[in-house]
Design a protein around this motif. Structure first.
Motif, short mmCIF file in Angstrom:
data_model
loop_
_atom_site.label_atom_id
_atom_site.label_comp_id
_atom_site.label_asym_id
_atom_site.label_seq_id
_atom_site.Cartn_x
_atom_site.Cartn_y
_atom_site.Cartn_z
N ALA A 76 27.71 -11.48 -58.53
CA ALA A 76 27.03 -11.96 -57.31
C ALA A 76 27.93 -12.90 -56.52
O ALA A 76 27.99 -12.84 -55.29
CB ALA A 76 25.72 -12.66 -57.70
N ILE A 77 28.65 -13.78 -57.22
CA ILE A 77 29.57 -14.70 -56.54
C ILE A 77 30.69 -13.91 -55.86
O ILE A 77 31.11 -14.24 -54.74
CB ILE A 77 30.13 -15.71 -57.55
CG1 ILE A 77 29.03 -16.70 -57.97
CG2 ILE A 77 31.33 -16.47 -56.97
CD1 ILE A 77 29.45 -17.65 -59.07
N GLY A 78 31.18 -12.88 -56.54
CA GLY A 78 32.22 -12.05 -55.93
C GLY A 78 31.77 -11.39 -54.64
O GLY A 78 32.54 -11.27 -53.69
N GLU A 124 36.23 -11.71 -53.85
CA GLU A 124 36.59 -11.21 -55.17
C GLU A 124 37.30 -12.26 -56.03
O GLU A 124 37.06 -12.35 -57.24
CB GLU A 124 37.47 -9.96 -55.04
CG GLU A 124 36.76 -8.74 -54.51
CD GLU A 124 36.68 -8.71 -53.00
OE1 GLU A 124 37.20 -9.65 -52.36
OE2 GLU A 124 36.10 -7.76 -52.44
N ALA A 125 38.18 -13.05 -55.43
CA ALA A 125 38.94 -14.03 -56.21
C ALA A 125 38.01 -15.05 -56.86
O ALA A 125 38.20 -15.43 -58.03
CB ALA A 125 39.96 -14.74 -55.31
N THR A 126 37.00 -15.49 -56.13
CA THR A 126 36.04 -16.46 -56.67
C THR A 126 35.22 -15.84 -57.79
O THR A 126 34.93 -16.47 -58.81
CB THR A 126 35.12 -16.98 -55.55
OG1 THR A 126 35.90 -17.37 -54.44
CG2 THR A 126 34.31 -18.17 -56.05
N ALA A 175 33.37 -3.35 -66.09
CA ALA A 175 32.96 -2.68 -64.85
C ALA A 175 32.98 -3.68 -63.69
O ALA A 175 33.45 -3.35 -62.59
CB ALA A 175 31.55 -2.10 -65.03
N THR A 176 32.52 -4.90 -63.94
CA THR A 176 32.53 -5.93 -62.89
C THR A 176 33.96 -6.33 -62.54
O THR A 176 34.33 -6.45 -61.36
CB THR A 176 31.75 -7.17 -63.37
OG1 THR A 176 30.40 -6.79 -63.65
CG2 THR A 176 31.76 -8.28 -62.32
N ARG A 177 34.79 -6.54 -63.56
CA ARG A 177 36.19 -6.92 -63.30
C ARG A 177 36.91 -5.83 -62.51
O ARG A 177 37.65 -6.12 -61.56
CB ARG A 177 36.91 -7.16 -64.64
CG ARG A 177 38.35 -7.65 -64.48
CD ARG A 177 38.99 -7.90 -65.84
NE ARG A 177 38.35 -8.98 -66.56
CZ ARG A 177 38.55 -10.27 -66.30
NH1 ARG A 177 39.39 -10.63 -65.35
NH2 ARG A 177 37.95 -11.19 -67.00
N ALA A 193 39.51 -4.14 -57.68
CA ALA A 193 39.70 -3.10 -56.67
C ALA A 193 39.48 -3.67 -55.28
O ALA A 193 40.24 -3.39 -54.34
CB ALA A 193 38.76 -1.93 -56.94
N GLY A 194 38.43 -4.50 -55.14
CA GLY A 194 38.15 -5.12 -53.84
C GLY A 194 39.24 -6.06 -53.40
O GLY A 194 39.48 -6.24 -52.19
N ALA A 195 39.93 -6.68 -54.37
CA ALA A 195 41.02 -7.61 -54.06
C ALA A 195 42.35 -6.91 -53.84
O ALA A 195 43.36 -7.58 -53.56
CB ALA A 195 41.16 -8.63 -55.20
#
Length: 427
Positions: free
Chosen positions: A352-354, A359-361, A382-384, A389-391
């Motif tokens: 959720a924070i990402g 993504e970095a946070t 899966a989250t990582r 990927a987003g970063a």
């Protein structure tokens, strides 16, 4: 009795599967409530089902299959009590002789008392080993077999089977009454009851996507949650659980596309979500929130199920506003972690924070989790992978996707992760 037409073994099998799926817990609760002997009631119920397989193709499927099975099982239990030698009768012998009394299948299904909630509280009695309470509820009330329950609890099937046998023997030996407890003892019995209902919903979750809801165990969990909410309308966590299941199940029909592929929640078409379930879930959640604010003592609290329901409500709000309040989701996930800091809750907070802060946070939050099970927990990878990927960290994302795929047992989710990995250049 009977429909007067040709009854095939296939139609009998279909009828039996349907009555077991829809009424197993109700039938077992009725049979066990008098004797307090769950094992004997299960044996009688299974005998009645086997007898139906022999007699229904010959005599026709009764107008009320559940009523026929309950009455037949009762006769079987009485036979065993009156004459120990009757235990040696085979199913074929049983089908040829007349029953102790005519089988009355005129009882309407709704006239079979619904004692499943009482049975849930029996399974949560302090005399029962806490580790056996939820598995026992899942088997006796919802009809799950020991193998499936063992898989859900990551235990060998023989270990789970022995645990269930010991629990049923304990109920019989201690004479636990088959009643819904009064308000004085209900709070201590309530948490395992809610966990069992939630467990039935969560275990079946990967299966429910793409299927008719009424045929799934999730529908049974929803029905039990609604029964519990009706019985305990002033208990916020009961209402919270009912809200959670309503608000989650509302999206079931959008979780797979026309080709059977998994659709992430942010990519689902809200027009496919069930508006009635959303409305029902919102009513439960609103009532729970009012009770938690105005209640006294233990009632004045916001518990885990209310918070999880509020998170689902935030996602479902996209059907009304067209958007998701990411800041609200972070706040709710932080509250959930504060109330119940499980590994799953902490990984969900990182996700959720990402989404809200970048993504970095989110990756920093994920890296801050100290738990030995983290590297074996599929949602972690899966989250990582999603955040990497987003970063734009493609090589690291590829490695994380590979690890997530290795840990995924659900074929639909596995195929989804394989596609996502290919999109970042892996595979």
């Amino acid at each position: 009795m009977g429909d007067g037409g040709l009854t095939t073994e296939e139609s009998v099998r279909d009828a039996l599967e349907r009555v077991v799926r829809e009424s197993y817990g109700r039938m077992l609760a009725v049979l066990a409530s008098g004797s307090r002997d769950i094992a004997a009631a299960e044996d009688a119920l299974h005998d009645a089902l086997e007898r139906a397989m022999v007699t229904w193709p010959r005599d026709g499927i009764p107008a009320n299959p559940a009523g026929w099975i309950v009455v037949t099982a009762r006769h079987r239990m009485l036979d065993r009590l009156r004459s120990p030698s009757s235990k040696a009768l085979s199913i074929d012998d049983e089908s040829r002789r007349e029953p102790a009394a005519p089988v009355d299948d005129r009882v309407e299904p709704d006239e079979i008392p619904d004692r499943r909630l009482a049975l849930l509280f029996v399974c949560a009695h302090p005399a029962i080993d806490p580790s056996a309470r939820t598995p026992l509820m899942l088997q006796t009330v919802l009809g799950l077999d020991a193998e499936r329950i063992a898989a859900a609890f990551a235990l060998p099937t023989p270990t789970m089977a022995q645990r269930l046998v010991r629990a049923k023997r304990r109920i019989k030996e201690t004479g636990v009454p088959f009643v819904v407890p009064d308000a004085r003892v209900m709070p201590e019995r309530l948490p395992p009851v809610l966990e069992a209902i939630y467990g039935a919903y969560a275990i079946d979750w990967p299966v429910v996507a793409g299927r008719i809801e009424v045929e799934s165990l999730s529908a049974e969990a929803l029905a039990l949650a609604e029964v519990a909410a009706g019985l305990m309308p002033n208990e916020p966590e009961v209402l919270g659980l009912a809200a959670l299941i309503c608000l989650s199940l509302a999206r079931a029909s959008a979780r797979l596309d026309a080709d059977g592929r998994f659709v992430p929640i942010d990519e689902q078409d809200p027009q496919l979500w069930n508006r009635e379930l959303i409305a029902s879930g919102e009513r439960h959640l609103l009532t729970a929130s009012r009770l938690a604010i105005s209640g006294a003592g233990d009632l004045r609290r916001v518990g885990r199920f209310q918070l999880e329901a509020a998170i689902q409500s935030a996602y479902d709000d996209r059907a009304r506003t067209g958007d998701v309040d990411r800041r609200m989701l972070v706040t709710l996930h932080r509250a959930l972690v504060a109330a119940q800091p499980t590994l799953g809750a902490r990984v969900a907070l990182a996700a959720a924070i990402g989404e809200a802060d970048g993504e970095a946070t989110g990756l920093a939050e994920l890296d801050a989790i100290e738990d030995p099970a983290l590297t074996r927990f599929q949602p972690t990878w899966a989250t990582r992978a999603h955040l990497l990927a987003g970063a734009g960290r493609r090589e690291e994302a590829d490695a994380a996707y590979r690890r997530a795929i290795d840990l995924t047992v659900d074929p639909v989710m596995r195929a989804h992760l394989v596609r996502r990995r290919a999109q970042v250049g892996g595979g």
